[in-house]
Design an enzyme around this catalytic site. Sequence first.
Site, PDB file in Angstrom:
ATOM      1  N   CYS A 112     -13.574  34.989  14.583  1.00 37.71           N
ATOM      2  CA  CYS A 112     -13.315  33.579  14.250  1.00 37.71           C
ATOM      3  C   CYS A 112     -14.560  32.844  13.793  1.00 37.71           C
ATOM      4  O   CYS A 112     -14.467  31.752  13.231  1.00 37.71           O
ATOM      5  CB  CYS A 112     -12.693  32.865  15.440  1.00 37.71           C
ATOM      6  SG  CYS A 112     -11.173  33.649  15.963  1.00 37.71           S
ATOM      7  N   HIS A 250     -13.182  25.325  14.890  1.00 35.75           N
ATOM      8  CA  HIS A 250     -12.253  26.455  14.779  1.00 35.75           C
ATOM      9  C   HIS A 250     -10.979  26.084  15.525  1.00 35.75           C
ATOM     10  O   HIS A 250     -11.018  25.519  16.624  1.00 35.75           O
ATOM     11  CB  HIS A 250     -12.881  27.712  15.392  1.00 35.75           C
ATOM     12  CG  HIS A 250     -11.904  28.838  15.535  1.00 35.75           C
ATOM     13  ND1 HIS A 250     -11.082  29.230  14.502  1.00 35.75           N
ATOM     14  CD2 HIS A 250     -11.599  29.639  16.593  1.00 35.75           C
ATOM     15  CE1 HIS A 250     -10.327  30.228  14.920  1.00 35.75           C
ATOM     16  NE2 HIS A 250     -10.613  30.498  16.181  1.00 35.75           N
ATOM     17  N   ASN A 280      -3.945  29.774  14.830  1.00 36.90           N
ATOM     18  CA  ASN A 280      -5.315  30.293  14.794  1.00 36.90           C
ATOM     19  C   ASN A 280      -5.410  31.305  13.655  1.00 36.90           C
ATOM     20  O   ASN A 280      -4.841  32.391  13.734  1.00 36.90           O
ATOM     21  CB  ASN A 280      -5.639  30.946  16.145  1.00 36.90           C
ATOM     22  CG  ASN A 280      -7.031  31.557  16.184  1.00 36.90           C
ATOM     23  OD1 ASN A 280      -7.713  31.645  15.167  1.00 36.90           O
ATOM     24  ND2 ASN A 280      -7.446  31.977  17.371  1.00 36.90           N
TER      25      ASN A 280
HETATM   26  N1  ACO Z   1       5.355  31.700  26.561  1.00 38.54           N
HETATM   27  C1  ACO Z   1       5.640  31.474  27.857  1.00 38.54           C
HETATM   28  N2  ACO Z   1       4.858  31.885  28.870  1.00 38.54           N
HETATM   29  C2  ACO Z   1       3.719  32.526  28.536  1.00 38.54           C
HETATM   30  C3  ACO Z   1       3.368  32.797  27.211  1.00 38.54           C
HETATM   31  C4  ACO Z   1       4.239  32.351  26.193  1.00 38.54           C
HETATM   32  N3  ACO Z   1       3.987  32.544  24.888  1.00 38.54           N
HETATM   33  N4  ACO Z   1       2.196  33.439  27.185  1.00 38.54           N
HETATM   34  C5  ACO Z   1       1.806  33.597  28.461  1.00 38.54           C
HETATM   35  N5  ACO Z   1       2.731  33.046  29.276  1.00 38.54           N
HETATM   36  C6  ACO Z   1       2.713  32.968  30.738  1.00 38.54           C
HETATM   37  C7  ACO Z   1       1.837  34.042  31.361  1.00 38.54           C
HETATM   38  O1  ACO Z   1       2.556  35.243  31.496  1.00 38.54           O
HETATM   39  C8  ACO Z   1       1.502  33.404  32.676  1.00 38.54           C
HETATM   40  O2  ACO Z   1       2.586  33.589  33.554  1.00 38.54           O
HETATM   41  P1  ACO Z   1       2.327  33.902  35.122  1.00 38.54           P
HETATM   42  O3  ACO Z   1       1.602  32.682  35.641  1.00 38.54           O
HETATM   43  O4  ACO Z   1       3.703  34.059  35.659  1.00 38.54           O
HETATM   44  O5  ACO Z   1       1.487  35.130  35.150  1.00 38.54           O
HETATM   45  C9  ACO Z   1       1.405  31.912  32.355  1.00 38.54           C
HETATM   46  O6  ACO Z   1       2.123  31.737  31.114  1.00 38.54           O
HETATM   47  C10 ACO Z   1      -0.012  31.408  32.191  1.00 38.54           C
HETATM   48  O7  ACO Z   1      -0.738  32.287  31.359  1.00 38.54           O
HETATM   49  P2  ACO Z   1      -2.247  32.051  30.988  1.00 38.54           P
HETATM   50  O8  ACO Z   1      -2.761  33.174  30.127  1.00 38.54           O
HETATM   51  O9  ACO Z   1      -3.018  31.721  32.236  1.00 38.54           O
HETATM   52  O10 ACO Z   1      -2.130  30.709  30.107  1.00 38.54           O
HETATM   53  P3  ACO Z   1      -3.262  29.792  29.552  1.00 38.54           P
HETATM   54  O11 ACO Z   1      -3.036  28.418  29.977  1.00 38.54           O
HETATM   55  O12 ACO Z   1      -4.653  30.377  29.746  1.00 38.54           O
HETATM   56  O13 ACO Z   1      -2.981  29.810  27.978  1.00 38.54           O
HETATM   57  C11 ACO Z   1      -3.903  30.836  25.981  1.00 38.54           C
HETATM   58  C12 ACO Z   1      -3.068  31.037  27.258  1.00 38.54           C
HETATM   59  C13 ACO Z   1      -3.180  29.836  25.105  1.00 38.54           C
HETATM   60  C14 ACO Z   1      -4.026  32.157  25.267  1.00 38.54           C
HETATM   61  C15 ACO Z   1      -5.311  30.277  26.343  1.00 38.54           C
HETATM   62  O14 ACO Z   1      -5.846  31.017  27.394  1.00 38.54           O
HETATM   63  C16 ACO Z   1      -6.278  30.300  25.172  1.00 38.54           C
HETATM   64  O15 ACO Z   1      -6.136  29.600  24.204  1.00 38.54           O
HETATM   65  N6  ACO Z   1      -7.362  31.084  25.281  1.00 38.54           N
HETATM   66  C17 ACO Z   1      -8.453  31.084  24.311  1.00 38.54           C
HETATM   67  C18 ACO Z   1      -8.074  31.694  22.989  1.00 38.54           C
HETATM   68  C19 ACO Z   1      -9.277  31.695  22.091  1.00 38.54           C
HETATM   69  O16 ACO Z   1     -10.022  30.733  21.985  1.00 38.54           O
HETATM   70  N7  ACO Z   1      -9.569  32.813  21.418  1.00 38.54           N
HETATM   71  C20 ACO Z   1     -10.796  32.888  20.658  1.00 38.54           C
HETATM   72  C21 ACO Z   1     -10.570  32.919  19.241  1.00 38.54           C
HETATM   73  S1  ACO Z   1      -9.394  34.119  18.731  1.00 38.54           S
HETATM   74  C22 ACO Z   1     -10.187  35.377  17.851  1.00 38.54           C
HETATM   75  O17 ACO Z   1     -11.378  35.524  17.882  1.00 38.54           O
HETATM   76  C23 ACO Z   1      -9.324  36.345  17.050  1.00 38.54           C
END
Ligand code: ACO
Length: 323
Positions: A112, A250, A280
Site C-alpha cells: 500500500c 491511504h 482499499n
Molecule cells: N463480517 C462480519 N463479521 C466479520 C467480518 C465480516 N466481513 N470480518 C470479521 N468478522 C468478525 C470476526 O470473525 C470477529 O468475530 P469474533 O469476535 O466472533 O471472533 C469480529 O468480526 C471482529 O473481528 P476483528 O478482526 O477483531 O475486527 P476489527 O474491528 O479489527 O476489523 C479490519 C477488521 C477491518 C480488517 C481491521 O482490523 C483493519 O482495518 N485492519 C487494518 C487493515 C490495514 O490497514 N491493512 C494495511 C493495508 S492493506 C495492504 O497492505 C494490502
Amino acid sequence: MYSRIAGTGRYLPERILTNQDLEKMVDTTDEWIRDRTGIERRHIAAATQTTADLAEQAARRAMEAAGVTPADIDFIVVGTTTPDVVFPNVGCLLQERLGIHGCAAFSVEAACSGFIYALSIADRFVATGQARCALVIGAETLSRITDWSDRTTCVLFGDGAGAVVLKPADEPGIVSCHLGADGRYKDLLYHPYGPSRCPGPVFGDDAGAFIHMKGNEVFKVAVKTLEGLVEEALGANNLEHAAIDWLIPHQANLRIIQATARRLDMPMERVVLTLQDHGNTSAASIPMALDVAVRDGRVKRGDLLLLEGFGGGFTWGACLIRF
Ligand code: ACO
C-alpha cells in the site's frame, strides 16, 4: 531544482461490487463493513482487464491534465503488488502502450506504500535534472489475489489506478518524502506465494494463494506508525499541524484515518476520503484520492498536502507536497 505535480488522473473499472452484493457471497452485513471499515462499495476489474490496462487509462488522464503527450515522458515508475506478469514490469508494458521507447521504466513493490515509494524516487530524478517529465502511477488488481470466500479480507479490497505527472520547478513541489519499513511484521499481512516460493510440498500448498492478514494486529501497528510518520514529516520541515491544508491518506480503514487526523488536530472535512467508494486499492488509493480532490476543486494550487500510506511488509511512507 524541485519537482511538482503537473497533472493527476485516475481510472476505476466499470463493475461496482456493493456491500449488499457481498452479503450474498459471505456471512457479513453492510452494517458490519461500514462500521468497521467505512467501505460501502468497490470497483472490480473485468476478467480481461489487467493492472497495466488500469494504469494506462490513469496515465493518459494525468498526461492530459498536465498538458503533456507520451513523447514528453522520460521516466516511468509504477507502484504495484499485482503486476500483470513477473516480467516485463508494468512500467515497460505501459511504455510500449504509450508508444515511447528508451526511458527508464520500472515498478516498485511496496504494497500500500507503493505509490509513495514511487513518488519519492521520481522526485529525486526530476529534482536532480535526470528526468524532465515523469509518470508516477499506483495501480492494482487486488481482486485477483483476494479470497472471495474469506469474509475477513474480501470486504476490504478493490481495483483501480491513479497517476501523476511530475515536472521540474523552481520551488517545491514535493517538499519532502519520508519512507520506512520493518520486515519483522512480515507475517501479519502477506501473500504466501511468488515465483520463487511456490505452492507445493516444499513450501506448503494449503496456505491459499491470497492475501492473508491479521487485521486487528495490523490495525494497531498502522495507527502507531502513522502517528510517528506524520510528526516526522512535519518536524523535518518545522511545520505546525495547522499548516496542512489536506490530509490524503491511504484508504485502508476509516478508523485508522480518523486516528491520524486526530493526531494532526485536523477536522475530517480536511481529510480526503474515498474508501467508501473505492475500498482499499493498495498502491492506487492515494493517487486516486488526490485526483478526486483535485478534480472536484477541493485541492487547489498552493495548498499544502500530506500524503501518507502504510501496508504489507510492513512498509510506510509520507510525502509533503505544495500542490
Ligand atoms: N463480517 C462480519 N463479521 C466479520 C467480518 C465480516 N466481513 N470480518 C470479521 N468478522 C468478525 C470476526 O470473525 C470477529 O468475530 P469474533 O469476535 O466472533 O471472533 C469480529 O468480526 C471482529 O473481528 P476483528 O478482526 O477483531 O475486527 P476489527 O474491528 O479489527 O476489523 C479490519 C477488521 C477491518 C480488517 C481491521 O482490523 C483493519 O482495518 N485492519 C487494518 C487493515 C490495514 O490497514 N491493512 C494495511 C493495508 S492493506 C495492504 O497492505 C494490502
